[in-house]
Design a protein around this motif. Structure first.
Motif, PDB file in Angstrom:
ATOM      1  N   LEU A  95       0.805  -1.217   0.000  1.00  9.78           N
ATOM      2  CA  LEU A  95       0.000   0.000   0.000  1.00  9.78           C
ATOM      3  C   LEU A  95       0.839   1.269   0.000  1.00  9.78           C
ATOM      4  CD1 LEU A  95      -2.668  -1.045   2.684  1.00  9.78           C
ATOM      5  CD2 LEU A  95      -2.811  -1.273   0.194  1.00  9.78           C
ATOM      6  N   LEU A  96       2.171   1.129   0.053  1.00  7.56           N
ATOM      7  CA  LEU A  96       3.022   2.313   0.127  1.00  7.56           C
ATOM      8  C   LEU A  96       3.078   2.996  -1.240  1.00  7.56           C
ATOM      9  CD1 LEU A  96       6.018   0.993   2.276  1.00  7.56           C
ATOM     10  CD2 LEU A  96       3.965   2.207   3.023  1.00  7.56           C
ATOM     11  N   PRO A  97       2.732   4.292  -1.295  1.00  5.00           N
ATOM     12  CA  PRO A  97       2.812   5.016  -2.567  1.00  5.00           C
ATOM     13  C   PRO A  97       4.245   5.467  -2.814  1.00  5.00           C
ATOM     14  CG  PRO A  97       2.035   6.486  -0.863  1.00  5.00           C
ATOM     15  CD  PRO A  97       2.229   5.147  -0.202  1.00  5.00           C
ATOM     16  N   PRO A  98       4.542   5.997  -3.994  1.00  9.81           N
ATOM     17  CA  PRO A  98       5.877   6.573  -4.214  1.00  9.81           C
ATOM     18  C   PRO A  98       6.165   7.644  -3.165  1.00  9.81           C
ATOM     19  CG  PRO A  98       4.686   6.409  -6.283  1.00  9.81           C
ATOM     20  CD  PRO A  98       3.709   6.070  -5.202  1.00  9.81           C
ATOM     21  N   PRO A  99       7.379   7.711  -2.624  1.00  9.55           N
ATOM     22  CA  PRO A  99       7.688   8.719  -1.602  1.00  9.55           C
ATOM     23  C   PRO A  99       7.428  10.146  -2.074  1.00  9.55           C
ATOM     24  CG  PRO A  99       9.425   7.078  -1.712  1.00  9.55           C
ATOM     25  CD  PRO A  99       8.514   6.810  -2.862  1.00  9.55           C
ATOM     26  N   SER A 100       7.468  10.375  -3.386  1.00  7.68           N
ATOM     27  CA  SER A 100       7.222  11.715  -3.904  1.00  7.68           C
ATOM     28  C   SER A 100       5.739  12.070  -3.934  1.00  7.68           C
ATOM     29  CB  SER A 100       7.791  11.840  -5.321  1.00  7.68           C
ATOM     30  OG  SER A 100       7.201  10.867  -6.179  1.00  7.68           O
ATOM     31  N   ALA A 101       4.871  11.076  -3.690  1.00  7.32           N
ATOM     32  CA  ALA A 101       3.424  11.333  -3.761  1.00  7.32           C
ATOM     33  C   ALA A 101       2.712  10.728  -2.557  1.00  7.32           C
ATOM     34  CB  ALA A 101       2.849  10.778  -5.057  1.00  7.32           C
ATOM     35  N   PRO A 102       3.023  11.205  -1.335  1.00  2.00           N
ATOM     36  CA  PRO A 102       2.331  10.668  -0.156  1.00  2.00           C
ATOM     37  C   PRO A 102       0.876  11.118  -0.144  1.00  2.00           C
ATOM     38  CG  PRO A 102       3.653  12.569   0.455  1.00  2.00           C
ATOM     39  CD  PRO A 102       3.964  12.274  -0.984  1.00  2.00           C
ATOM     40  N   PRO A 103       0.015  10.447   0.582  1.00  2.00           N
ATOM     41  CA  PRO A 103      -1.395  10.852   0.625  1.00  2.00           C
ATOM     42  C   PRO A 103      -1.539  12.251   1.215  1.00  2.00           C
ATOM     43  CG  PRO A 103      -0.910   9.208   2.313  1.00  2.00           C
ATOM     44  CD  PRO A 103       0.283   9.277   1.413  1.00  2.00           C
ATOM     45  N   PRO A 104      -2.443  13.065   0.681  1.00  2.00           N
ATOM     46  CA  PRO A 104      -2.619  14.424   1.209  1.00  2.00           C
ATOM     47  C   PRO A 104      -3.207  14.403   2.616  1.00  2.00           C
ATOM     48  CG  PRO A 104      -4.345  13.918  -0.371  1.00  2.00           C
ATOM     49  CD  PRO A 104      -3.375  12.768  -0.415  1.00  2.00           C
ATOM     50  N   ARG A 105      -2.894  15.443   3.359  1.00  5.64           N
ATOM     51  CA  ARG A 105      -3.438  15.550   4.713  1.00  5.64           C
ATOM     52  C   ARG A 105      -4.927  15.905   4.621  1.00  5.64           C
ATOM     53  NH1 ARG A 105      -0.887  16.346   9.435  1.00  5.64           N
ATOM     54  NH2 ARG A 105       1.049  16.868   8.336  1.00  5.64           N
ATOM     55  N   PRO A 106      -5.813  15.093   5.175  1.00  4.40           N
ATOM     56  CA  PRO A 106      -7.251  15.379   5.071  1.00  4.40           C
ATOM     57  C   PRO A 106      -7.663  16.526   5.994  1.00  4.40           C
ATOM     58  CG  PRO A 106      -6.905  13.457   6.441  1.00  4.40           C
ATOM     59  CD  PRO A 106      -5.545  13.849   5.910  1.00  4.40           C
ATOM     60  N   ARG A 107      -8.730  17.191   5.638  1.00  4.68           N
ATOM     61  CA  ARG A 107      -9.262  18.258   6.483  1.00  4.68           C
ATOM     62  C   ARG A 107      -9.848  17.665   7.756  1.00  4.68           C
ATOM     63  NH1 ARG A 107     -13.258  22.068   3.318  1.00  4.68           N
ATOM     64  NH2 ARG A 107     -13.076  23.132   5.334  1.00  4.68           N
ATOM     65  N   PHE A 108      -9.670  18.378   8.852  1.00  2.00           N
ATOM     66  CA  PHE A 108     -10.194  17.963  10.158  1.00  2.00           C
ATOM     67  C   PHE A 108      -9.701  16.572  10.551  1.00  2.00           C
ATOM     68  CE2 PHE A 108     -13.554  20.557   8.094  1.00  2.00           C
ATOM     69  CZ  PHE A 108     -13.399  21.710   8.848  1.00  2.00           C
ATOM     70  N   GLY A 109      -8.497  16.234  10.082  1.00  2.00           N
ATOM     71  CA  GLY A 109      -7.934  14.933  10.447  1.00  2.00           C
ATOM     72  C   GLY A 109      -8.715  13.766   9.896  1.00  2.00           C
ATOM     73  N   GLY A 110      -9.452  13.970   8.799  1.00  2.00           N
ATOM     74  CA  GLY A 110     -10.238  12.891   8.206  1.00  2.00           C
ATOM     75  C   GLY A 110     -11.581  12.689   8.877  1.00  2.00           C
ATOM     76  N   ARG A 111     -11.994  13.645   9.717  1.00  2.00           N
ATOM     77  CA  ARG A 111     -13.272  13.510  10.436  1.00  2.00           C
ATOM     78  C   ARG A 111     -14.370  14.206   9.643  1.00  2.00           C
ATOM     79  NH1 ARG A 111      -9.240  14.755  13.909  1.00  2.00           N
ATOM     80  NH2 ARG A 111      -8.730  13.173  15.471  1.00  2.00           N
ATOM     81  N   GLY A 112     -15.206  13.419   9.017  1.00  2.00           N
ATOM     82  CA  GLY A 112     -16.312  13.951   8.241  1.00  2.00           C
ATOM     83  C   GLY A 112     -17.632  13.735   8.948  1.00  2.00           C
ATOM     84  N   PRO A 113     -18.741  13.959   8.265  1.00  2.00           N
ATOM     85  CA  PRO A 113     -20.070  13.760   8.870  1.00  2.00           C
ATOM     86  C   PRO A 113     -20.271  12.328   9.388  1.00  2.00           C
ATOM     87  CG  PRO A 113     -20.259  14.975   6.821  1.00  2.00           C
ATOM     88  CD  PRO A 113     -18.838  14.515   6.912  1.00  2.00           C
ATOM     89  N   GLY A 114     -19.716  11.353   8.656  1.00  2.00           N
ATOM     90  CA  GLY A 114     -19.871   9.966   9.103  1.00  2.00           C
ATOM     91  C   GLY A 114     -19.184   9.710  10.435  1.00  2.00           C
ATOM     92  N   THR A 115     -18.009  10.313  10.622  1.00  2.00           N
ATOM     93  CA  THR A 115     -17.293  10.147  11.880  1.00  2.00           C
ATOM     94  C   THR A 115     -18.059  10.793  13.022  1.00  2.00           C
ATOM     95  OG1 THR A 115     -15.241  10.279  10.614  1.00  2.00           O
ATOM     96  CG2 THR A 115     -15.060  10.433  13.000  1.00  2.00           C
ATOM     97  N   VAL A 116     -18.637  11.980  12.786  1.00  2.00           N
ATOM     98  CA  VAL A 116     -19.426  12.666  13.815  1.00  2.00           C
ATOM     99  C   VAL A 116     -20.646  11.828  14.193  1.00  2.00           C
ATOM    100  CG1 VAL A 116     -20.787  14.733  14.316  1.00  2.00           C
ATOM    101  CG2 VAL A 116     -18.634  14.931  13.062  1.00  2.00           C
ATOM    102  N   ALA A 117     -21.333  11.265  13.188  1.00  2.00           N
ATOM    103  CA  ALA A 117     -22.509  10.437  13.464  1.00  2.00           C
ATOM    104  C   ALA A 117     -22.130   9.187  14.260  1.00  2.00           C
ATOM    105  CB  ALA A 117     -23.187  10.051  12.150  1.00  2.00           C
ATOM    106  N   LEU A 118     -20.978   8.583  13.901  1.00  2.00           N
ATOM    107  CA  LEU A 118     -20.533   7.393  14.620  1.00  2.00           C
ATOM    108  C   LEU A 118     -20.209   7.722  16.071  1.00  2.00           C
ATOM    109  CD1 LEU A 118     -19.710   4.400  14.472  1.00  2.00           C
ATOM    110  CD2 LEU A 118     -17.415   5.150  13.836  1.00  2.00           C
TER     111      LEU A 118
END
Length: 314
Positions: A25-48
């Protein structure tokens, strides 16, 4: 063999274990996954988190049951404390629980929300984006060189003499991963520069282009030769280790034969003179002594081969 992902030995052990377990699952070091907004906490996380908060407050035994023994005991005790007022005061006990449970639900909601969000792997990939080399990034002779280096290191670390502590186990644990990482980093840089050359020249091989590339290609060739020498040094170390392993096996085989010497001595004594029996056993003992000397010599040569790698690691 296929070369494997190489991780920087300076990465903390826990993070290195997570990355090693997820190498596909490791991407190329030059293209790491972007930092998500709010640490990846969306409406689904709030509902959970909103759904889990009442469970943690009013059904702690259910919430804690998926964890260890101590958590199960704590959840059971907390559940008993919640049920007790209802059992004693009935409706008033239920109202009491609902009243004091409201602020606890807010605390549980915030706690679950904070601990939720982005999984650990993307965080580690971003944090250590330059801390691994994937075989897919390599080109030209680089994959084969990395494969040879990994095979040599595996041969040393998995050898019997290393497991028995006859080699410098601590130095092997520290030096060999550092050597492998340095080689992988250099090969990745060489592959990047090779690809960059092809891209800039657009595949042209005209005399002017070739002349302009001459200094760069000379530098790449010198760097490649240096890596080849380091890989060959590792392979010499692995070869010495295999020789020491063979000597150790021979020594053990002769020791096993010598252990049964008394039975053969008695047998020979019944049929021939005692001095013949003694000579046979003494000959076996002498062979064991020579093999033991050869083992010590092989181990010493392997140690020297390993020590020759140390200056290059600094």
């Amino acid at each position: 063999m296929t070369p494997r992902v190489v991780l920087d030995p300076d990465i903390p052990e826990k993070a290195r274990a997570v990355l090693a377990a997820n190498t596909p699952l490791l991407p190329p070091p030059s293209a790491p996954p972007p930092r998500p907004r709010f640490g990846g906490r969306g409406p689904g996380t709030v509902a959970l988190a909103a759904c889990q908060a009442p469970i943690w407050v009013y059904l702690p035994v259910l919430a804690c049951w998926q964890y260890g023994k101590r958590a199960k005991i704590a959840g059971t005790v907390a559940e008993a404390l919640i049920i007790a007022p209802i059992a004693i005061w009935g409706f008033y006990g239920l109202a009491f629980n609902m009243l004091w449970g409201l602020p606890l639900q807010v605390i549980a909601f915030i706690t679950v929300l904070v601990r939720s969000g982005e999984p650990e792997l993307p965080k580690l990939i971003r944090r250590h984006k330059g801390g691994y080399v994937r075989p897919e990034e390599l080109n030209g002779p680089a994959p084969a060189l990395l494969d040879r280096a990994q095979a040599a290191v595996d041969g040393v670390t998995r050898s019997e003499v290393n497991r028995e502590g006859l080699l410098d186990e601590v130095r092997n644990t520290v030096t060999l991963p550092r050597q492998l990482w340095d080689i992988a980093e250099t090969l990745a840089e060489l592959s990047h520069l090779h690809a960059e050359q092809e891209q800039k020249t657009m595949g042209l091989t005209t005399p002017r282009v070739v002349e302009a590339l001459r200094p760069r290609r000379k530098a790449l060739n010198l760097a490649t030769e240096s890596v080849v020498k380091r890989v060959e040094a590792l392979e010499r170390y692995a070869a010495r280790t295999r020789a020491a392993d063979q000597a150790l096996l021979e020594l053990r085989a002769l020791q096993n034969l010598a252990e049964g010497g008394d039975a053969y001595r008695d047998l020979l004594a019944r049929t021939v003179r005692d001095d013949l029996a003694i000579a046979e056993i003494d000959d076996l003992t002498e062979r064991a002594r020579r093999i033991e000397e050869a083992l010590h010599d092989s181990v010493e040569q392997a140690r020297r081969a390993g020590l020759s790698l140390v200056p290059q690691a600094s």
